[in-house]
Design a protein around this motif. Structure first.
Motif, PDB file in Angstrom:
ATOM      1  N   GLN A 252       0.826  -1.202   0.000  1.00 21.00           N
ATOM      2  CA  GLN A 252       0.000   0.000   0.000  1.00 21.00           C
ATOM      3  C   GLN A 252       0.866   1.261   0.000  1.00 21.00           C
ATOM      4  N   PRO A 253       0.386   2.339  -0.627  1.00 23.19           N
ATOM      5  CA  PRO A 253       1.114   3.613  -0.574  1.00 23.19           C
ATOM      6  C   PRO A 253       1.037   4.194   0.829  1.00 23.19           C
ATOM      7  N   VAL A 254       2.033   4.991   1.192  1.00 25.82           N
ATOM      8  CA  VAL A 254       2.080   5.602   2.524  1.00 25.82           C
ATOM      9  C   VAL A 254       2.242   7.109   2.376  1.00 25.82           C
ATOM     10  N   ASP A 255       1.821   7.833   3.425  1.00 22.36           N
ATOM     11  CA  ASP A 255       1.986   9.280   3.408  1.00 22.36           C
ATOM     12  C   ASP A 255       3.353   9.658   3.955  1.00 22.36           C
ATOM     13  N   ALA A 256       3.575  10.947   4.188  1.00 25.74           N
ATOM     14  CA  ALA A 256       4.904  11.430   4.567  1.00 25.74           C
ATOM     15  C   ALA A 256       5.404  10.843   5.883  1.00 25.74           C
ATOM     16  N   ASP A 257       4.498  10.551   6.810  1.00 32.13           N
ATOM     17  CA  ASP A 257       4.945  10.018   8.093  1.00 32.13           C
ATOM     18  C   ASP A 257       4.931   8.499   8.149  1.00 32.13           C
ATOM     19  N   GLY A 258       4.744   7.856   6.996  1.00 31.78           N
ATOM     20  CA  GLY A 258       4.810   6.409   6.928  1.00 31.78           C
ATOM     21  C   GLY A 258       3.511   5.697   7.208  1.00 31.78           C
ATOM     22  N   THR A 259       2.412   6.437   7.384  1.00 32.15           N
ATOM     23  CA  THR A 259       1.118   5.820   7.649  1.00 32.15           C
ATOM     24  C   THR A 259       0.496   5.337   6.346  1.00 32.15           C
ATOM     25  N   GLY A 260      -0.044   4.126   6.364  1.00 33.50           N
ATOM     26  CA  GLY A 260      -0.653   3.579   5.171  1.00 33.50           C
ATOM     27  C   GLY A 260      -1.869   4.365   4.733  1.00 33.50           C
ATOM     28  N   LYS A 261      -2.033   4.530   3.423  1.00 35.92           N
ATOM     29  CA  LYS A 261      -3.151   5.301   2.892  1.00 35.92           C
ATOM     30  C   LYS A 261      -4.398   4.452   2.672  1.00 35.92           C
ATOM     31  N   LEU A 262      -4.233   3.136   2.605  1.00 33.76           N
ATOM     32  CA  LEU A 262      -5.379   2.264   2.351  1.00 33.76           C
ATOM     33  C   LEU A 262      -5.838   1.523   3.593  1.00 33.76           C
ATOM     34  N   TYR A 263      -4.891   1.058   4.409  1.00 35.58           N
ATOM     35  CA  TYR A 263      -5.232   0.233   5.565  1.00 35.58           C
ATOM     36  C   TYR A 263      -4.537   0.785   6.815  1.00 35.58           C
ATOM     37  N   ARG A 264      -5.276   0.770   7.928  1.00 38.63           N
ATOM     38  CA  ARG A 264      -4.708   1.256   9.185  1.00 38.63           C
ATOM     39  C   ARG A 264      -3.930   0.172   9.923  1.00 38.63           C
ATOM     40  N   GLY A 265      -4.087  -1.056   9.514  1.00 40.23           N
ATOM     41  CA  GLY A 265      -3.392  -2.153  10.170  1.00 40.23           C
ATOM     42  C   GLY A 265      -3.975  -3.481   9.742  1.00 40.23           C
ATOM     43  N   LEU A 271     -10.955  -6.460   7.387  1.00 40.51           N
ATOM     44  CA  LEU A 271     -12.332  -5.973   7.297  1.00 40.51           C
ATOM     45  C   LEU A 271     -12.625  -5.337   5.944  1.00 40.51           C
ATOM     46  N   GLN A 272     -11.683  -4.561   5.429  1.00 38.48           N
ATOM     47  CA  GLN A 272     -11.907  -3.909   4.140  1.00 38.48           C
ATOM     48  C   GLN A 272     -11.980  -4.922   3.002  1.00 38.48           C
ATOM     49  N   ILE A 273     -11.083  -5.897   3.016  1.00 39.68           N
ATOM     50  CA  ILE A 273     -11.110  -6.920   1.967  1.00 39.68           C
ATOM     51  C   ILE A 273     -12.423  -7.697   2.024  1.00 39.68           C
ATOM     52  N   SER A 274     -12.832  -8.085   3.236  1.00 38.18           N
ATOM     53  CA  SER A 274     -14.052  -8.875   3.391  1.00 38.18           C
ATOM     54  C   SER A 274     -15.287  -8.110   2.949  1.00 38.18           C
ATOM     55  N   SER A 275     -15.343  -6.821   3.272  1.00 45.41           N
ATOM     56  CA  SER A 275     -16.538  -6.037   2.954  1.00 45.41           C
ATOM     57  C   SER A 275     -16.604  -5.630   1.489  1.00 45.41           C
ATOM     58  N   LYS A 276     -15.465  -5.367   0.866  1.00 48.26           N
ATOM     59  CA  LYS A 276     -15.462  -4.856  -0.505  1.00 48.26           C
ATOM     60  C   LYS A 276     -15.240  -5.943  -1.555  1.00 48.26           C
ATOM     61  N   GLU A 277     -14.506  -7.001  -1.198  1.00 51.71           N
ATOM     62  CA  GLU A 277     -14.216  -8.053  -2.164  1.00 51.71           C
ATOM     63  C   GLU A 277     -14.872  -9.379  -1.807  1.00 51.71           C
ATOM     64  N   GLY A 278     -15.517  -9.423  -0.634  1.00 53.58           N
ATOM     65  CA  GLY A 278     -16.107 -10.669  -0.181  1.00 53.58           C
ATOM     66  C   GLY A 278     -15.082 -11.525   0.540  1.00 53.58           C
ATOM     67  N   LEU A 279     -15.579 -12.538   1.268  1.00 50.78           N
ATOM     68  CA  LEU A 279     -14.660 -13.403   2.013  1.00 50.78           C
ATOM     69  C   LEU A 279     -13.690 -14.137   1.095  1.00 50.78           C
ATOM     70  N   LEU A 280     -14.144 -14.444  -0.118  1.00 47.92           N
ATOM     71  CA  LEU A 280     -13.247 -15.126  -1.053  1.00 47.92           C
ATOM     72  C   LEU A 280     -12.075 -14.245  -1.463  1.00 47.92           C
ATOM     73  N   GLY A 281     -12.198 -12.927  -1.253  1.00 41.41           N
ATOM     74  CA  GLY A 281     -11.068 -12.054  -1.543  1.00 41.41           C
ATOM     75  C   GLY A 281      -9.855 -12.377  -0.700  1.00 41.41           C
ATOM     76  N   LEU A 282     -10.087 -12.979   0.475  1.00 41.99           N
ATOM     77  CA  LEU A 282      -8.972 -13.376   1.343  1.00 41.99           C
ATOM     78  C   LEU A 282      -8.263 -14.623   0.833  1.00 41.99           C
ATOM     79  N   TYR A 283      -8.852 -15.272  -0.168  1.00 45.26           N
ATOM     80  CA  TYR A 283      -8.249 -16.490  -0.717  1.00 45.26           C
ATOM     81  C   TYR A 283      -7.802 -16.294  -2.161  1.00 45.26           C
ATOM     82  N   LYS A 284      -7.574 -15.058  -2.550  1.00 42.45           N
ATOM     83  CA  LYS A 284      -7.051 -14.819  -3.891  1.00 42.45           C
ATOM     84  C   LYS A 284      -5.679 -15.468  -4.041  1.00 42.45           C
ATOM     85  N   GLY A 285      -5.494 -16.166  -5.144  1.00 45.17           N
ATOM     86  CA  GLY A 285      -4.201 -16.786  -5.415  1.00 45.17           C
ATOM     87  C   GLY A 285      -3.955 -18.073  -4.666  1.00 45.17           C
TER      88      GLY A 285
END
Length: 319
Positions: A252-265, A271-285
């Motif tokens: 993920q890209p980060v801002d000037a202080d090193g904080t992630g721009k997409l995920y907080r941790g 939670l973001q993957i599950s809600s936006k891509e579905g649970l199967l998004g966690l099994y990509k690849g």
């Protein structure tokens, strides 16, 4: 283990050092005088041999790691069916990489991946060997716990190597100092810990099972192969969600202080993957994960056994 550990690292087309990548350590054995396990080698030697075995296996399985990473980053945080899919399955992804980058594209990031493999697997193997010599693996669940702890320590030590894989090591160090080199470690540690524990808990039992049922002769290469492939299934199923999260956190890209721009941790990423891509998004690849971890497990064990035999033959006989 894997692993691999791993992973295990990842940027598109670059190995995540997954897993992967967990050479299986020798079974519990009694100690003898001098600090070495009976019939084995000291933990310090295990560190070197385990790291070497993981690196040798990495060279042969790195193309699948490249494909796995691209599959996992495809359609990031987009609902299924709303984004183009240049990579459709493992075989088509292999062909797409070759067409776009040539055969050399399948070994992108190999040097940095080898650095990660040496650090992570060496430390992991060293820690597990100490736990084994101390007798911790003789307790119920001891193998799982020792494998998880050893994997977590190895992942933490090897985490800066992930950044060398992405080519961002120098720039991140200049901007964020030493602490910035462990960006994404919250995803790498659980990933390698789970993969290491799953492998250690399944490999020996699967190998013993096929021998007890007389499918293969005990100590044969076929028994090792069968045990490794069963272990690879367990590792792939348990580790893939952690592998996807680790891949996303490190890329993920980060801002000037090193904080992630997409995920907080870690949890926010799940939670973001599950809600936006579905649970199967966690099994990509997952297909590429298994195809890599199975051969990697077997190759790591084979190289480990052969290297260990060489060292044992060089050791003077005991009194």
């Amino acid at each position: 283990m894997a692993a691999g550990a791993g992973a295990l690292a990842p940027v598109p087309g670059v190995p995540s050092a997954s897993l992967h990548e967990f050479p299986y350590p020798p079974q519990t054995r009694p100690r003898v005088s001098g600090g070495s396990p009976a019939g084995g080698v000291p933990p310090a030697t295990d560190l070197v041999l385990g790291a070497t075995a993981g690196c040798l296996a990495c060279v042969l399985t790195n193309p699948l790691e490249v494909v796995k990473t691209r599959l996992q980053l495809q359609g990031e945080l987009q609902p299924p069916g709303t984004y183009p899919r240049p990579y459709r399955g493992v075989l088509r992804a292999l062909g797409a990489v070759c067409r776009a980058d040539g055969l050399r594209g399948l070994q992108k990031g190999l040097a940095a991946s080898l650095l990660y493999q040496g650090l992570m697997n060496g430390v992991r193997f060293y820690c597990y060997s100490h736990a084994e010599d101390a007798g911790w693996t003789r307790y119920p669940g001891g193998t799982v716990a020792a494998g998880a702890i050893a994997g977590a320590v190895g992942a933490f030590v090897g985490s800066p190597a992930y950044l060398s894989i992405s080519g961002a090591f120098e720039s991140i160090y200049r901007q964020h100092g030493v602490a910035g080199l462990w960006r994404g470690v919250t995803g790498a540690v659980p990933r390698v810990a789970v993969g290491s524990a799953a492998q250690l808990a399944t490999f020996a039992s699967a190998k013993d099972w096929v021998c007890e049922h007389q499918w293969f002769r005990e100590g044969s290469w076929a028994a090792v192969l069968a045990g490794g492939m069963v272990s690879g299934v367990a590792v792939a199923v348990t580790m893939t969600p952690f592998d996807v999260v680790s891949t996303r956190l490190y890329n993920q890209p980060v801002d000037a202080d090193g904080t992630g721009k997409l995920y907080r941790g870690f949890l926010d990423c799940v939670l973001q993957i599950s809600s936006k891509e579905g649970l199967l998004g966690l099994y990509k690849g997952i297909g590429a994960v298994y195809l890599r971890l199975g051969p990697h497990t077997v190759l790591s064990l084979f190289f480990w056994d052969e290297l260990r035999k060489m060292v044992q033959h060089q050791q003077p006989p005991g009194p």
